[in-house]
Design a protein around this motif. Structure first.
Motif, PDB file in Angstrom:
ATOM      1  N   ASN A  75       0.587  -1.408  -0.017  1.00 40.00           N
ATOM      2  CA  ASN A  75       0.137  -0.317  -0.018  1.00 40.00           C
ATOM      3  C   ASN A  75       1.274   1.366  -0.329  1.00 40.00           C
ATOM      4  OD1 ASN A  75       0.450   1.166   2.776  1.00 40.00           O
ATOM      5  ND2 ASN A  75      -0.535  -0.748   3.453  1.00 40.00           N
ATOM      6  N   LYS A  76       0.256   2.680  -0.305  1.00 41.61           N
ATOM      7  CA  LYS A  76       0.777   3.438  -0.326  1.00 41.61           C
ATOM      8  C   LYS A  76       1.505   4.315   0.598  1.00 41.61           C
ATOM      9  CE  LYS A  76       0.406   4.914  -4.309  1.00 41.61           C
ATOM     10  NZ  LYS A  76       1.969   5.542  -5.704  1.00 41.61           N
ATOM     11  N   ARG A  77       0.070   3.783   1.995  1.00 37.80           N
ATOM     12  CA  ARG A  77       1.378   4.665   3.284  1.00 37.80           C
ATOM     13  C   ARG A  77       1.997   4.303   3.636  1.00 37.80           C
ATOM     14  NH1 ARG A  77      -3.210   4.919   7.859  1.00 37.80           N
ATOM     15  NH2 ARG A  77      -3.341   6.602   6.272  1.00 37.80           N
ATOM     16  N   TYR A  78       2.437   2.799   3.914  1.00 33.96           N
ATOM     17  CA  TYR A  78       3.435   2.557   3.713  1.00 33.96           C
ATOM     18  C   TYR A  78       4.698   2.703   2.925  1.00 33.96           C
ATOM     19  CZ  TYR A  78       7.002  -1.715   4.310  1.00 33.96           C
ATOM     20  OH  TYR A  78       7.961  -1.766   4.123  1.00 33.96           O
ATOM     21  N   ARG A  79       4.830   2.461   1.140  1.00 33.91           N
ATOM     22  CA  ARG A  79       5.820   3.073   0.387  1.00 33.91           C
ATOM     23  C   ARG A  79       6.707   4.309   1.257  1.00 33.91           C
ATOM     24  NH1 ARG A  79       3.711   1.826  -5.687  1.00 33.91           N
ATOM     25  NH2 ARG A  79       3.286   0.008  -5.261  1.00 33.91           N
ATOM     26  N   THR A  80       5.233   5.271   1.172  1.00 30.69           N
ATOM     27  CA  THR A  80       5.854   6.501   2.023  1.00 30.69           C
ATOM     28  C   THR A  80       6.517   6.341   3.328  1.00 30.69           C
ATOM     29  OG1 THR A  80       3.800   7.843   0.765  1.00 30.69           O
ATOM     30  CG2 THR A  80       4.923   8.907   2.762  1.00 30.69           C
ATOM     31  N   ILE A  81       6.403   6.082   4.092  1.00 25.59           N
ATOM     32  CA  ILE A  81       7.131   5.396   5.586  1.00 25.59           C
ATOM     33  C   ILE A  81       8.336   5.094   5.281  1.00 25.59           C
ATOM     34  CG2 ILE A  81       6.712   4.222   7.722  1.00 25.59           C
ATOM     35  CD1 ILE A  81       3.823   4.627   7.938  1.00 25.59           C
ATOM     36  N   HIS A  82       7.981   4.072   4.462  1.00 28.29           N
ATOM     37  CA  HIS A  82       8.912   3.654   4.256  1.00 28.29           C
ATOM     38  C   HIS A  82      10.401   4.305   3.683  1.00 28.29           C
ATOM     39  CE1 HIS A  82      11.921   1.115   1.166  1.00 28.29           C
ATOM     40  NE2 HIS A  82      11.770   0.169   2.424  1.00 28.29           N
ATOM     41  N   PHE A  83       9.979   5.493   2.687  1.00 25.82           N
ATOM     42  CA  PHE A  83      10.703   6.321   1.823  1.00 25.82           C
ATOM     43  C   PHE A  83      11.597   6.873   3.131  1.00 25.82           C
ATOM     44  CE2 PHE A  83      11.212  10.620  -0.157  1.00 25.82           C
ATOM     45  CZ  PHE A  83      12.032  10.453  -1.501  1.00 25.82           C
TER      46      PHE A  83
END
Length: 149
Positions: A75-83
């Motif tokens: 999901n997008k939220r995880y991708r943003t946190i990961h970034f």
């Protein structure tokens, strides 16, 4: 041919962790030859240095969790946190590299390894950014998953 950002990210995190472990091992190797380490903090009990151990544990655990999260989460939220996590680690690597250069005795083999780790970190940031900006995989979308049951 599809670009699998998740596989690239997992491999980069694993390489980063292996490099970080080797950086620690290189720092301790003089002890096995009867020499002192360049930067040490004398302590009389483990309680005096437990804060450092907790910080080191955190520094290793978050990439391990990022590997697991990246393997299982799209999901997008995880991708943003990961970034954001990759940016944080990039900054920490740069700070560590600069601090190693300011030590009274510069160990160039450690600096070489730190530069390599920093470059791996930059590549990780770049791939994490690409993954964050890429569309969600239609094979992992909620609609597709729900229709499979």
């Amino acid at each position: 041919m599809t670009i699998n950002y998740r596989e690239k990210i997992i491999v980069l995190w694993i390489v980063f962790l292996l490099g970080t472990l080797f950086h620690t091992q290189l720092g301790l190797m003089p002890l096995f030859h009867g020499l002192n380490v360049v930067e040490s903090q004398p302590a009389t009990s483990l309680n005096e240095v437990s804060g450092i151990f907790w910080l080191m544990l955190g520094f290793f655990v978050f990439p391990m969790l990022a590997i697991i999260g990246t393997a299982f989460t799209e999901n997008k939220r995880y991708r943003t946190i990961h970034f954001g996590l990759t940016i944080f680690y990039g900054i920490m690597n740069l700070m560590h590299l600069v601090l190693d250069l300011l030590l009274p005795q510069v160990l160039w083999y450690q600096i070489t390894l730190m530069v390599l780790l920093f470059l791996i970190g930059l590549l990780l940031i770049f791939v994490a950014y690409q993954w964050m900006k890429s569309p969600l995989s239609r094979y992992n979308s909620p609609e597709r998953t729900a229709s499979n049951f």
